[in-house]
Design a protein around this motif. Structure first.
Motif, PDB file in Angstrom:
ATOM      1  N   PHE A  17       0.837  -1.201   0.000  1.00  0.00           N
ATOM      2  CA  PHE A  17       0.000   0.000   0.000  1.00  0.00           C
ATOM      3  C   PHE A  17       0.875   1.256   0.000  1.00  0.00           C
ATOM      4  CE2 PHE A  17      -2.250   3.351   2.275  1.00  0.00           C
ATOM      5  CZ  PHE A  17      -3.511   3.337   1.700  1.00  0.00           C
ATOM      6  N   ASP A  18       1.883   1.273   0.874  1.00  0.00           N
ATOM      7  CA  ASP A  18       2.781   2.428   0.954  1.00  0.00           C
ATOM      8  C   ASP A  18       3.553   2.626  -0.346  1.00  0.00           C
ATOM      9  OD1 ASP A  18       1.936   2.840   3.532  1.00  0.00           O
ATOM     10  OD2 ASP A  18       3.692   1.907   4.467  1.00  0.00           O
ATOM     11  N   ASP A  19       3.996   1.523  -0.962  1.00  0.00           N
ATOM     12  CA  ASP A  19       4.754   1.624  -2.206  1.00  0.00           C
ATOM     13  C   ASP A  19       3.902   2.216  -3.331  1.00  0.00           C
ATOM     14  OD1 ASP A  19       6.972   0.558  -0.986  1.00  0.00           O
ATOM     15  OD2 ASP A  19       6.652  -1.478  -1.748  1.00  0.00           O
ATOM     16  N   VAL A  20       2.646   1.791  -3.409  1.00  0.00           N
ATOM     17  CA  VAL A  20       1.759   2.281  -4.462  1.00  0.00           C
ATOM     18  C   VAL A  20       1.524   3.782  -4.320  1.00  0.00           C
ATOM     19  CG1 VAL A  20      -0.595   2.139  -5.394  1.00  0.00           C
ATOM     20  CG2 VAL A  20       0.633   0.046  -4.782  1.00  0.00           C
ATOM     21  N   LEU A  21       1.418   4.250  -3.079  1.00  0.00           N
ATOM     22  CA  LEU A  21       1.094   5.653  -2.831  1.00  0.00           C
ATOM     23  C   LEU A  21       2.310   6.530  -2.549  1.00  0.00           C
ATOM     24  CD1 LEU A  21      -2.045   5.206  -0.538  1.00  0.00           C
ATOM     25  CD2 LEU A  21      -1.995   5.647  -2.986  1.00  0.00           C
ATOM     26  N   GLU A  22       3.501   5.971  -2.663  1.00  0.00           N
ATOM     27  CA  GLU A  22       4.707   6.696  -2.261  1.00  0.00           C
ATOM     28  C   GLU A  22       4.836   8.048  -2.964  1.00  0.00           C
ATOM     29  OE1 GLU A  22       9.561   5.968  -1.916  1.00  0.00           O
ATOM     30  OE2 GLU A  22       8.301   4.597  -3.080  1.00  0.00           O
ATOM     31  N   ARG A  23       4.654   8.066  -4.268  1.00  0.00           N
ATOM     32  CA  ARG A  23       4.822   9.320  -5.001  1.00  0.00           C
ATOM     33  C   ARG A  23       3.771  10.346  -4.593  1.00  0.00           C
ATOM     34  NH1 ARG A  23       5.656   9.057 -11.378  1.00  0.00           N
ATOM     35  NH2 ARG A  23       7.527   8.014 -10.559  1.00  0.00           N
ATOM     36  N   VAL A  43      -5.813  15.969  10.550  1.00  0.00           N
ATOM     37  CA  VAL A  43      -7.197  15.549  10.747  1.00  0.00           C
ATOM     38  C   VAL A  43      -7.731  14.979   9.432  1.00  0.00           C
ATOM     39  CG1 VAL A  43      -7.531  17.310  12.518  1.00  0.00           C
ATOM     40  CG2 VAL A  43      -8.202  17.794  10.170  1.00  0.00           C
ATOM     41  N   GLY A  44      -8.923  14.379   9.492  1.00  0.00           N
ATOM     42  CA  GLY A  44      -9.490  13.752   8.307  1.00  0.00           C
ATOM     43  C   GLY A  44      -9.171  12.266   8.255  1.00  0.00           C
ATOM     44  N   GLY A  45      -9.918  11.538   7.444  1.00  0.00           N
ATOM     45  CA  GLY A  45      -9.781  10.084   7.399  1.00  0.00           C
ATOM     46  C   GLY A  45      -8.392   9.595   7.048  1.00  0.00           C
ATOM     47  N   CYS A  46      -7.738  10.234   6.065  1.00  0.00           N
ATOM     48  CA  CYS A  46      -6.412   9.775   5.641  1.00  0.00           C
ATOM     49  C   CYS A  46      -5.308  10.153   6.619  1.00  0.00           C
ATOM     50  CB  CYS A  46      -6.085  10.316   4.245  1.00  0.00           C
ATOM     51  SG  CYS A  46      -6.937   9.440   2.921  1.00  0.00           S
ATOM     52  N   ALA A  47      -5.622  10.958   7.623  1.00  0.00           N
ATOM     53  CA  ALA A  47      -4.624  11.281   8.646  1.00  0.00           C
ATOM     54  C   ALA A  47      -4.246  10.051   9.457  1.00  0.00           C
ATOM     55  CB  ALA A  47      -5.157  12.376   9.571  1.00  0.00           C
ATOM     56  N   ASN A  48      -5.004   8.961   9.303  1.00  0.00           N
ATOM     57  CA  ASN A  48      -4.700   7.713   9.999  1.00  0.00           C
ATOM     58  C   ASN A  48      -3.555   6.944   9.360  1.00  0.00           C
ATOM     59  OD1 ASN A  48      -6.325   7.283  12.312  1.00  0.00           O
ATOM     60  ND2 ASN A  48      -8.125   7.001  11.027  1.00  0.00           N
ATOM     61  N   LEU A  49      -3.158   7.301   8.134  1.00  0.00           N
ATOM     62  CA  LEU A  49      -2.154   6.509   7.423  1.00  0.00           C
ATOM     63  C   LEU A  49      -0.807   6.577   8.153  1.00  0.00           C
ATOM     64  CD1 LEU A  49      -2.918   7.439   3.703  1.00  0.00           C
ATOM     65  CD2 LEU A  49      -3.680   5.440   4.993  1.00  0.00           C
ATOM     66  N   PRO A  50      -0.274   5.443   8.618  1.00  0.00           N
ATOM     67  CA  PRO A  50       1.002   5.463   9.360  1.00  0.00           C
ATOM     68  C   PRO A  50       2.150   6.047   8.545  1.00  0.00           C
ATOM     69  CG  PRO A  50      -0.114   3.352   9.639  1.00  0.00           C
ATOM     70  CD  PRO A  50      -0.867   4.090   8.569  1.00  0.00           C
ATOM     71  N   SER A  51       2.221   5.745   7.243  1.00  0.00           N
ATOM     72  CA  SER A  51       3.326   6.249   6.427  1.00  0.00           C
ATOM     73  C   SER A  51       3.282   7.774   6.322  1.00  0.00           C
ATOM     74  CB  SER A  51       3.281   5.625   5.029  1.00  0.00           C
ATOM     75  OG  SER A  51       2.033   5.881   4.400  1.00  0.00           O
ATOM     76  N   LEU A  52       2.089   8.331   6.266  1.00  0.00           N
ATOM     77  CA  LEU A  52       1.939   9.775   6.174  1.00  0.00           C
ATOM     78  C   LEU A  52       2.361  10.444   7.478  1.00  0.00           C
ATOM     79  CD1 LEU A  52       0.953  11.711   3.981  1.00  0.00           C
ATOM     80  CD2 LEU A  52      -1.324  11.597   4.985  1.00  0.00           C
ATOM     81  N   ARG A  53       1.922   9.895   8.593  1.00  0.00           N
ATOM     82  CA  ARG A  53       2.309  10.437   9.896  1.00  0.00           C
ATOM     83  C   ARG A  53       3.829  10.352  10.080  1.00  0.00           C
ATOM     84  NH1 ARG A  53      -1.971   8.540  14.546  1.00  0.00           N
ATOM     85  NH2 ARG A  53      -3.901   9.050  13.466  1.00  0.00           N
ATOM     86  N   ARG A  54       4.402   9.222   9.692  1.00  0.00           N
ATOM     87  CA  ARG A  54       5.840   9.019   9.872  1.00  0.00           C
ATOM     88  C   ARG A  54       6.648  10.014   9.040  1.00  0.00           C
ATOM     89  NH1 ARG A  54       5.527   4.071   9.131  1.00  0.00           N
ATOM     90  NH2 ARG A  54       5.990   3.978   6.892  1.00  0.00           N
ATOM     91  N   LEU A  55       6.222  10.235   7.804  1.00  0.00           N
ATOM     92  CA  LEU A  55       6.939  11.150   6.914  1.00  0.00           C
ATOM     93  C   LEU A  55       6.854  12.587   7.418  1.00  0.00           C
ATOM     94  CD1 LEU A  55       8.489  10.834   4.199  1.00  0.00           C
ATOM     95  CD2 LEU A  55       6.406  11.630   3.067  1.00  0.00           C
TER      96      LEU A  55
END
Length: 322
Positions: free
Chosen positions: A209-215, A241-253
């Motif tokens: 999932f992270d690889d597909v959305l990396e860019r 905030v918002g639904g996609c704020a749950n993505l661990p890769s996004l928070r980590r970056l």
């Protein structure tokens, strides 16, 4: 016991949270998914009517948080409300700030950046949580939940093949399955996607999932960083905030690269509705205050006389939000 209600309008969901007006504890929470862009507001209003009946909430004790024009947010306080059809309407940013301020997560931060990563895109707002003053607010469609799901759909179909995907119903079912998997991957390392694949349901791993959305995630980070750099004042913290704020890769970056505190609240997808409910608590308290003050003046009494009046519903003056 008095219950108040907050409802949020989103691009793909409507959420409602009912809380106790005294201790602010949550009494009920519901979510309704919507796929027709023209039905979003009606879905929220239907949810509002249903929850207000179930919880016996009066119309005056409801706050509806709606999306607004980011470019117009600087014209008034984010906490401003206006009355429509006997309920209060507020900006979704105001509801978000109200929840974050009330939960103590913004303590010590004079200026915050609210990064709202929703279904249809991402909005960045720079604001003062104490006053609700909005210094700037901009939006991009570079990244959002629907776009993420579409990318994952293309990947899965190209990798595993589609047995049958001719009907709109089948495509809608696949997107629901992918959205569910995306939500599960915020907590799990793997999720099962039931879809029209040749071999039946497939497994979607978080690293895939992270690889597909990396860019796409990298493009969002660059945009967020540019908004912070160009902000008219120094930013003390970033809130996701918002639904996609749950993505661990996004928070980590964000935490690794943005060089400022990053706050990632629990349940960021329902935060707006909860904040709207807290704004309803504030409205009840304001009416009680004005009602008691009016009764004291009418009777020639002062607060020190110890008289307790009946709570009324004389609305205070409202200011139209952007």
């Amino acid at each position: 016991m008095r219950t108040v209600l907050g409802v949020s309008v989103g691009s793909a969901t409507a959420r409602g949270v009912a809380v106790d007006a005294i201790d602010e504890s949550v009494r009920s929470a519901h979510i309704v998914h919507s796929f027709d862009p023209g039905d979003h507001l009606q879905v929220a209003l239907d949810l509002l009517d249903s929850m207000s009946r179930d919880q016996m909430v009066e119309r005056a004790d409801i706050v509806l948080a709606v999306p607004d024009d980011p470019g117009a947010r600087g014209r008034t306080s984010a906490y401003s409300t206006y009355e429509a059809d006997r309920l209060l309407v507020a900006s979704e940013l105001g509801a978000q700030l109200r929840y974050l301020r009330g939960s103590g997560q913004l303590e010590g931060a004079r200026t915050v950046a609210i990064c709202d990563i929703g279904a249809s895109g991402t909005t960045m707002s720079i604001a003062d949580p104490a006053t609700g003053r909005v210094f700037s607010s901009v939006r991009t469609t570079l990244f959002g939940g629907i776009g993420c799901d579409e990318q994952i759909s293309r990947y899965l179909l190209s990798t595993f093949g589609a047995d049958e995907l001719a009907s709109d119903h089948a495509r809608a079912d696949l997107m629901v399955a992918i959205r569910t998997a995306r939500e599960q991957l915020s907590r799990l390392r793997v999720a099962e996607v039931a879809g029209p694949f040749v071999g039946g349901p497939v497994r979607l791993w978080r690293n895939t999932f992270d690889d597909v959305l990396e860019r796409s995630i990298g493009s969002l980070e660059d945009w967020v960083a540019s908004v912070i750099v160009d902000a008219p004042c120094a930013v003390n913290a970033l809130v996701m905030v918002g639904g996609c704020a749950n993505l661990p890769s996004l928070r980590r970056l964000f935490r690794r690269d943005l060089m400022l505190p990053v706050i990632a609240p629990a349940n960021p997808e329902s935060l707006t509705a909860h904040g709207a409910a807290l704004m309803a608590v504030d409205a009840v308290a304001s009416r009680q205050h004005h009602s008691r003050g009016a009764m004291s003046r009418a009777g020639g009494l002062s607060a020190s006389d110890g008289m307790v009046g009946v709570v009324g519903y004389n609305d205070a003056a409202r200011h139209r939000s952007a």
